[in-house]
Design a protein around this motif. Structure first.
Motif, PDB file in Angstrom:
ATOM      1  N   TYR A 312      40.192  43.572  28.241  1.00 10.63           N
ATOM      2  CA  TYR A 312      38.738  43.335  28.696  1.00 10.63           C
ATOM      3  C   TYR A 312      37.828  43.971  27.828  1.00 10.63           C
ATOM      4  CZ  TYR A 312      42.026  43.588  32.781  1.00 10.63           C
ATOM      5  OH  TYR A 312      42.911  43.623  33.661  1.00 10.63           O
ATOM      6  N   LYS A 313      38.204  43.821  26.521  1.00  9.97           N
ATOM      7  CA  LYS A 313      37.567  44.206  25.355  1.00  9.97           C
ATOM      8  C   LYS A 313      36.208  43.592  25.449  1.00  9.97           C
ATOM      9  CE  LYS A 313      39.376  42.151  21.178  1.00  9.97           C
ATOM     10  NZ  LYS A 313      40.210  41.057  21.826  1.00  9.97           N
ATOM     11  N   ASN A 314      36.032  42.471  25.672  1.00  7.15           N
ATOM     12  CA  ASN A 314      34.715  41.715  25.675  1.00  7.15           C
ATOM     13  C   ASN A 314      33.823  41.974  26.818  1.00  7.15           C
ATOM     14  OD1 ASN A 314      35.469  40.738  23.312  1.00  7.15           O
ATOM     15  ND2 ASN A 314      36.633  39.065  23.993  1.00  7.15           N
ATOM     16  N   GLY A 315      34.165  42.704  27.783  1.00  2.47           N
ATOM     17  CA  GLY A 315      33.372  43.028  28.980  1.00  2.47           C
ATOM     18  C   GLY A 315      33.891  42.301  30.047  1.00  2.47           C
ATOM     19  N   LEU A 316      33.141  42.601  31.190  1.00  2.00           N
ATOM     20  CA  LEU A 316      33.600  42.164  32.487  1.00  2.00           C
ATOM     21  C   LEU A 316      32.503  40.872  32.940  1.00  2.00           C
ATOM     22  CD1 LEU A 316      34.242  45.621  34.252  1.00  2.00           C
ATOM     23  CD2 LEU A 316      35.861  43.886  33.199  1.00  2.00           C
ATOM     24  N   PHE A 350      38.587  38.360  47.655  1.00  2.22           N
ATOM     25  CA  PHE A 350      38.351  38.475  46.028  1.00  2.22           C
ATOM     26  C   PHE A 350      38.561  36.996  45.531  1.00  2.22           C
ATOM     27  CE2 PHE A 350      39.157  43.120  46.553  1.00  2.22           C
ATOM     28  CZ  PHE A 350      37.616  43.643  46.836  1.00  2.22           C
ATOM     29  N   GLY A 351      39.393  36.347  46.023  1.00  2.00           N
ATOM     30  CA  GLY A 351      40.332  35.156  45.267  1.00  2.00           C
ATOM     31  C   GLY A 351      39.370  34.129  44.860  1.00  2.00           C
ATOM     32  N   ASN A 352      38.155  33.904  45.609  1.00  3.82           N
ATOM     33  CA  ASN A 352      37.170  32.711  45.213  1.00  3.82           C
ATOM     34  C   ASN A 352      36.550  33.276  44.080  1.00  3.82           C
ATOM     35  OD1 ASN A 352      37.949  30.736  46.742  1.00  3.82           O
ATOM     36  ND2 ASN A 352      36.656  30.876  48.493  1.00  3.82           N
ATOM     37  N   LEU A 353      36.240  34.482  44.112  1.00  2.00           N
ATOM     38  CA  LEU A 353      34.999  34.958  43.283  1.00  2.00           C
ATOM     39  C   LEU A 353      35.834  35.110  41.862  1.00  2.00           C
ATOM     40  CD1 LEU A 353      33.712  37.962  45.383  1.00  2.00           C
ATOM     41  CD2 LEU A 353      32.371  35.861  44.748  1.00  2.00           C
ATOM     42  N   LEU A 354      37.020  35.500  41.903  1.00  2.00           N
ATOM     43  CA  LEU A 354      38.110  35.690  40.608  1.00  2.00           C
ATOM     44  C   LEU A 354      38.230  34.469  39.992  1.00  2.00           C
ATOM     45  CD1 LEU A 354      40.740  38.242  42.203  1.00  2.00           C
ATOM     46  CD2 LEU A 354      39.264  38.613  39.984  1.00  2.00           C
ATOM     47  N   ASP A 355      38.773  33.357  40.912  1.00  2.16           N
ATOM     48  CA  ASP A 355      38.815  31.967  40.572  1.00  2.16           C
ATOM     49  C   ASP A 355      37.421  31.420  39.710  1.00  2.16           C
ATOM     50  OD1 ASP A 355      41.210  31.921  41.165  1.00  2.16           O
ATOM     51  OD2 ASP A 355      41.059  30.543  43.035  1.00  2.16           O
ATOM     52  N   ALA A 356      36.488  31.689  40.361  1.00  5.44           N
ATOM     53  CA  ALA A 356      35.082  31.242  39.759  1.00  5.44           C
ATOM     54  C   ALA A 356      34.671  32.064  38.488  1.00  5.44           C
ATOM     55  CB  ALA A 356      33.896  31.133  40.763  1.00  5.44           C
ATOM     56  N   ASP A 357      35.396  33.100  38.160  1.00  3.30           N
ATOM     57  CA  ASP A 357      35.019  34.012  37.073  1.00  3.30           C
ATOM     58  C   ASP A 357      33.639  34.752  37.507  1.00  3.30           C
ATOM     59  OD1 ASP A 357      35.462  35.257  34.878  1.00  3.30           O
ATOM     60  OD2 ASP A 357      34.479  34.035  33.485  1.00  3.30           O
ATOM     61  N   LYS A 358      33.239  34.997  38.665  1.00  5.56           N
ATOM     62  CA  LYS A 358      32.219  35.669  38.971  1.00  5.56           C
ATOM     63  C   LYS A 358      32.499  37.218  38.715  1.00  5.56           C
ATOM     64  CE  LYS A 358      29.664  32.471  41.035  1.00  5.56           C
ATOM     65  NZ  LYS A 358      28.338  32.048  40.758  1.00  5.56           N
ATOM     66  N   SER A 366      41.241  51.355  50.213  1.00  9.55           N
ATOM     67  CA  SER A 366      42.494  51.524  50.585  1.00  9.55           C
ATOM     68  C   SER A 366      43.681  51.497  49.559  1.00  9.55           C
ATOM     69  CB  SER A 366      42.905  50.508  51.848  1.00  9.55           C
ATOM     70  OG  SER A 366      42.635  49.261  51.084  1.00  9.55           O
ATOM     71  N   PHE A 367      43.261  52.130  48.489  1.00  5.65           N
ATOM     72  CA  PHE A 367      44.292  52.233  47.410  1.00  5.65           C
ATOM     73  C   PHE A 367      44.709  51.095  46.815  1.00  5.65           C
ATOM     74  CE2 PHE A 367      44.498  56.191  50.022  1.00  5.65           C
ATOM     75  CZ  PHE A 367      44.491  57.058  49.034  1.00  5.65           C
ATOM     76  N   GLY A 368      43.596  50.147  46.526  1.00  5.24           N
ATOM     77  CA  GLY A 368      43.940  48.945  45.924  1.00  5.24           C
ATOM     78  C   GLY A 368      43.090  48.652  44.814  1.00  5.24           C
ATOM     79  N   THR A 369      43.421  48.252  43.670  1.00  5.29           N
ATOM     80  CA  THR A 369      42.662  47.798  42.429  1.00  5.29           C
ATOM     81  C   THR A 369      43.163  46.579  41.642  1.00  5.29           C
ATOM     82  OG1 THR A 369      43.294  49.905  41.785  1.00  5.29           O
ATOM     83  CG2 THR A 369      40.802  49.304  41.433  1.00  5.29           C
ATOM     84  N   GLY A 370      42.512  45.745  41.105  1.00  4.47           N
ATOM     85  CA  GLY A 370      43.285  44.824  40.435  1.00  4.47           C
ATOM     86  C   GLY A 370      42.067  44.054  39.569  1.00  4.47           C
ATOM     87  N   SER A 371      42.719  42.900  38.837  1.00  4.67           N
ATOM     88  CA  SER A 371      41.686  42.244  38.001  1.00  4.67           C
ATOM     89  C   SER A 371      42.063  40.757  37.992  1.00  4.67           C
ATOM     90  CB  SER A 371      41.688  42.842  36.493  1.00  4.67           C
ATOM     91  OG  SER A 371      43.054  42.111  35.862  1.00  4.67           O
ATOM     92  N   ASN A 372      41.640  39.767  37.084  1.00  2.00           N
ATOM     93  CA  ASN A 372      41.617  38.483  37.296  1.00  2.00           C
ATOM     94  C   ASN A 372      42.996  38.086  36.761  1.00  2.00           C
ATOM     95  OD1 ASN A 372      41.467  39.174  34.446  1.00  2.00           O
ATOM     96  ND2 ASN A 372      39.715  37.834  34.364  1.00  2.00           N
ATOM     97  N   HIS A 373      44.006  39.089  36.206  1.00  2.09           N
ATOM     98  CA  HIS A 373      45.330  38.954  35.685  1.00  2.09           C
ATOM     99  C   HIS A 373      46.127  38.231  36.735  1.00  2.09           C
ATOM    100  CE1 HIS A 373      46.176  42.573  37.567  1.00  2.09           C
ATOM    101  NE2 HIS A 373      47.455  42.662  37.476  1.00  2.09           N
ATOM    102  N   VAL A 374      46.132  38.567  38.191  1.00  2.00           N
ATOM    103  CA  VAL A 374      46.802  37.881  39.291  1.00  2.00           C
ATOM    104  C   VAL A 374      45.881  37.846  40.345  1.00  2.00           C
ATOM    105  CG1 VAL A 374      49.024  38.740  38.635  1.00  2.00           C
ATOM    106  CG2 VAL A 374      47.674  40.340  39.850  1.00  2.00           C
ATOM    107  N   ARG A 375      46.275  37.580  41.782  1.00  2.00           N
ATOM    108  CA  ARG A 375      45.189  37.195  42.787  1.00  2.00           C
ATOM    109  C   ARG A 375      45.823  38.271  43.959  1.00  2.00           C
ATOM    110  NH1 ARG A 375      43.077  35.621  39.447  1.00  2.00           N
ATOM    111  NH2 ARG A 375      41.759  33.597  39.175  1.00  2.00           N
TER     112      ARG A 375
END
Ligand code: G16
Length: 544
Positions: A312-316, A350-358, A366-375
């Motif tokens: 993520y070094k180039n930012g989010l 979150f799926g559509n937002l991740l797919d669209a790179d938004k 609820s103890f959940g965190t994630g990123s665009n590496h999976v869905r």
């Protein structure tokens, strides 16, 4: 391959909840119950012919039997390749990765997540689509509708498959690949985090850690990655053998259920870092020595420090949180000038937002965190993220959190759960709240003046779909908030969740105990919903 068509009668209770269909094992073991649901899933897909399906679960009771049944139904419905985790095991994030990596049509994940396992406990199943994420609501609604009228399912007459041996097996037109459940996922993690830095810090003992796998799916993943690859001391992973009943425990990573870990982390000999994951490996709890990190703060801190991580070094591109998650990440987004989205509870939003790179990062209270590496949300990914931050910043967990609060202020937060509430009472509470909300705006209760009170409805900015009735929220002029919601993952009665938060900008007050700091709002929440009065309970079942 001989295909049989079996006559069946429909069930009327196969409505998927927040994350798939979750029921007692005994319900799933009813005649044709699992078969009906799986056939409904396949019937609602465009065409399964010649496609690849990923299959695996968290190893809970009934996992193996269910997989053998699903293999036969999938074969009969024309899939040409089934990719299955050895012993039928795949963590939810690993399954998501394997779907994406192999460009599979989708996957069936067998899990009831953080719910207990065993013959008298819970089982679950959910379908994930080709982006690796949970199927959207319009599809799960169609599956439910179909399941109410289904009259037959298809079954291939093939022998049970050996799930224990890693191998590629060809059965006429069907390829069955039994794969190592961990290696692809471990490779993915190595491509995201600074494994050299982590190796130095963990193998030298500079960072000491304890990871509680709660006898669930993350045991083999954590042992391979944390101990074998990164060199953490042997025994750093506790309760690391997946058991069908999770050792009789409740595989929900919070301070109540991860008791062994909690006792250690709040003792004099606490290691630098403690963490736990849930039944299927998508949740995470982060604890420092004598310091608990709320999931909402965790999301905000990961977002604020993301550029320290190689991937993520180039930012989010942006961030998102579920509606009941605290507004801590909003403050980070605003400081970094990033788009910030508020979605209903459930990773599928979150799926559509991740797919669209938004967005690049997202998370839930609820103890959940994630990123665009999976869905899917990803427990071990969050653990590695925190370890990478600790190693890079050379600070303790407490120091990282306190520094964050100093910079952004603290969103003091708590969730109160009332489990197994009689459904009629729970529905009554929500009817009452629905009637009360429109009367609240502008009213003052002590220092709290209501600035809005509504029922959350979400319009997906990508596909325009609308999800209504996603929880009641009451916002106050000073930025405080309370939310009332019924859980969509419980299997007994109704679980009422009350989420409470208050913003504290004054650093001299950041050390406060959350329950004390929120006491007035907690009382106000009871005044609005009357859950204690109506159920006769004196306290919530779980406070996080
Ligand atoms: C599931 C979803 C999460 C969601 C959670 C909420 O978690 O995957 O996205 O936040 O349910 O649960 P409830 O409706 O009970 O509040 P999991 O870990 O059970 O799959």
């Amino acid at each position: 391959m001989k295909i049989e068509t079996i006559d069946s009668t429909p069930y009327n209770d196969q409505k998927p909840g927040t994350s798939g269909l979750r029921k007692k094992v005994k319900v799933f073991q009813q005649r044709h119950y699992l078969e009906n649901f799986v056939q409904s899933v396949f019937d609602c897909l465009d065409d399964c012919n010649g496609k690849t399906l990923v299959l695996g679960g968290d190893g809970r009771y009934f996992n193996r039997q269910a997989i053998q049944i699903i293999i036969k139904i999938a074969a009969a419905n024309g899939f040409s390749c089934l990719i299955i985790g050895q012993s039928g095991l795949l963590s939810t994030p690993a399954a998501s990765h394997i779907i994406r990596k192999n460009q599979a049509y989708g996957g069936l994940i067998l899990s009831a997540s953080h719910n207990p396992g065993g013959a008298d406990e819970d089982f679950g199943i959910k379908y994930n689509i080709s982006n690796g994420g949970p199927a959207p609501e319009n599809y799960t609604d169609a599956v439910f509708k179909h399941s109410q009228t289904i009259t037959q399912y298809k079954l291939a007459d093939i022998p049970d498959v050996d799930l224990e041996t890693i191998a590629d097996v060809q059965l006429e037109n069907l390829q069955i690949r039994i794969i190592d459940p961990v290696s692809d996922y471990a490779e993915l993690m190595a491509s995201i985090f600074d494994f050299e830095l982590l190796k130095n810090s963990l193998s030298s003992g500079k960072i000491s850690l304890v990871f509680d796998a709660m006898h669930a799916i993350t045991g083999p993943y954590a042992k391979r990655i944390l101990e074998d690859i990164l060199g953490a001391k042997a025994g750093s992973v506790i309760n690391g053998t997946p058991l069908e009943d999770f050792g009789g425990g409740h595989p929900d990573p919070n301070l109540v259920y991860a008791k062994e870990l909690a006792e250690l982390m709040f003792s004099d000999h606490a290691p630098t870092f403690g963490a736990a994951s849930d039944g299927d490996g998508d949740r995470n709890m982060i604890v420092g020595a004598n310091f608990f990190v709320t999931p909402s703060d965790s999301l905000a801190i990961l977002a604020a420090n993301a550029t320290l991580i190689p991937a993520y070094k180039n930012g989010l591109s942006g961030v998102a949180r579920s509606m009941p998650t605290s507004q801590a990440v909003d403050r980070v987004a605003s400081a970094l000038n990033l788009p910030c989205f508020e979605t209903p509870t459930g990773w599928k939003f979150f799926g559509n937002l991740l797919d669209a790179d938004k967005i690049t990062l997202c998370g839930e209270e609820s103890f959940g965190t994630g990123s665009n590496h999976v869905r899917e949300k990803d427990g071990l990914w969050a653990v590695l993220f925190w370890l990478n931050l600790i190693a890079k910043k050379e600070q303790s967990v407490a120091e990282i959190v306190q520094e964050h609060w100093q910079k952004f202020g603290r969103d003091i937060y708590s969730r109160h759960d009332y489990d197994a509430v009689d459904s009629t009472i729970a529905n009554g509470i929500f009817d009452h709240l629905r009637a009360l909300l429109p009367t609240l705006e502008g009213q003052s209760f002590g220092e709290y003046t209501v600035s809005y009170a509504d029922e959350f409805s979400y319009t997906d900015s990508i596909d325009g779909s609308v999800s209504s009735q996603q929880g009641m929220r009451i916002g106050f002029a000073n930025g405080s908030r309370m939310v009332f919601r019924l859980s969509g993952t419980g299997t007994v009665g109704a679980t009422l969740r009350i989420y409470i938060e208050r913003f504290e900008p004054d650093a001299s007050k950041h050390g406060q105990d959350a329950q004390q700091a929120l006491a007035q709002l907690i009382e106000l929440a009871e005044q609005f919903c009357q859950v204690k009065q109506l159920t006769g309970r004196v306290a919530p079942t779980v406070i996080t």
